[in-house]
Design an enzyme around this catalytic site. Sequence first.
Site, mmCIF file in Angstrom:
data_model
loop_
_atom_site.group_PDB
_atom_site.id
_atom_site.type_symbol
_atom_site.label_atom_id
_atom_site.label_comp_id
_atom_site.label_asym_id
_atom_site.label_seq_id
_atom_site.Cartn_x
_atom_site.Cartn_y
_atom_site.Cartn_z
ATOM 1 N N HIS A 1 -11.539 11.045 -9.442
ATOM 2 C CA HIS A 1 -10.321 11.301 -10.235
ATOM 3 C C HIS A 1 -9.402 12.142 -9.581
ATOM 4 O O HIS A 1 -8.925 13.142 -10.193
ATOM 5 C CB HIS A 1 -10.628 11.565 -11.807
ATOM 6 C CG HIS A 1 -11.381 10.286 -12.307
ATOM 7 N ND1 HIS A 1 -12.474 9.945 -12.059
ATOM 8 C CD2 HIS A 1 -10.530 9.741 -13.561
ATOM 9 C CE1 HIS A 1 -12.620 9.028 -13.049
ATOM 10 N NE2 HIS A 1 -11.716 8.750 -13.684
ATOM 11 N N GLU B 1 -13.117 -0.148 -0.350
ATOM 12 C CA GLU B 1 -11.848 -0.087 -0.791
ATOM 13 C C GLU B 1 -11.908 -1.254 -1.859
ATOM 14 O O GLU B 1 -11.346 -0.789 -2.858
ATOM 15 C CB GLU B 1 -10.839 0.040 0.160
ATOM 16 C CG GLU B 1 -9.380 0.300 -0.553
ATOM 17 C CD GLU B 1 -8.481 0.564 0.537
ATOM 18 O OE1 GLU B 1 -8.422 1.671 1.147
ATOM 19 O OE2 GLU B 1 -7.417 -0.525 0.664
ATOM 20 N N CYS C 1 0.716 -1.285 -0.176
ATOM 21 C CA CYS C 1 -0.163 0.033 -0.050
ATOM 22 C C CYS C 1 1.087 1.256 -0.014
ATOM 23 O O CYS C 1 0.518 2.265 -0.284
ATOM 24 C CB CYS C 1 -0.905 0.044 1.077
ATOM 25 S SG CYS C 1 -2.286 -1.566 1.001
HETATM 26 ZN ZN ZN Z 1 -5.057 1.690 -1.538
#
Ligand code: ZN
Length: 113
Positions: free
Chosen positions: A65, A103, A23
């Site tokens: 975005h 997520e 990550c």
């Molecule tokens: Zn992530």
Amino acid sequence: MYTLIVKETFEAAHTIPEHSGKCKNLHGHSYRVEAEFSGDELDSMGMVKDFADLKKAVRRILPDHTYLNDVLDGPTTAEYIAQWIFTHLKQDDLPVTAVTVWETENCGCLYKP
Ligand SMILES: [Zn+2]
């Protein structure tokens, strides 16, 4: 008590520099968001709030975005993103009671103070 649920999505990039795993690398997600709004009274049309207005309000806030590390004033975890969206909806004077940020398909955070 009635709870309305509005679902939206947004695309964004981020990194979690302190993370010891992958990550910490620049990557993106197709985030899914569920915002809950509660009320115990209905208006003359039988609504707590108009879904169209709620969807518009949620869409206006979502950092679509963007590079989240530049937009958020804190860590770009699902936990903080959910809190950030909740706070902005609250600032818009909406009866928000919870925000969930997904997520991935299987990992999300429900923020419900
Ligand atoms: Zn992530």
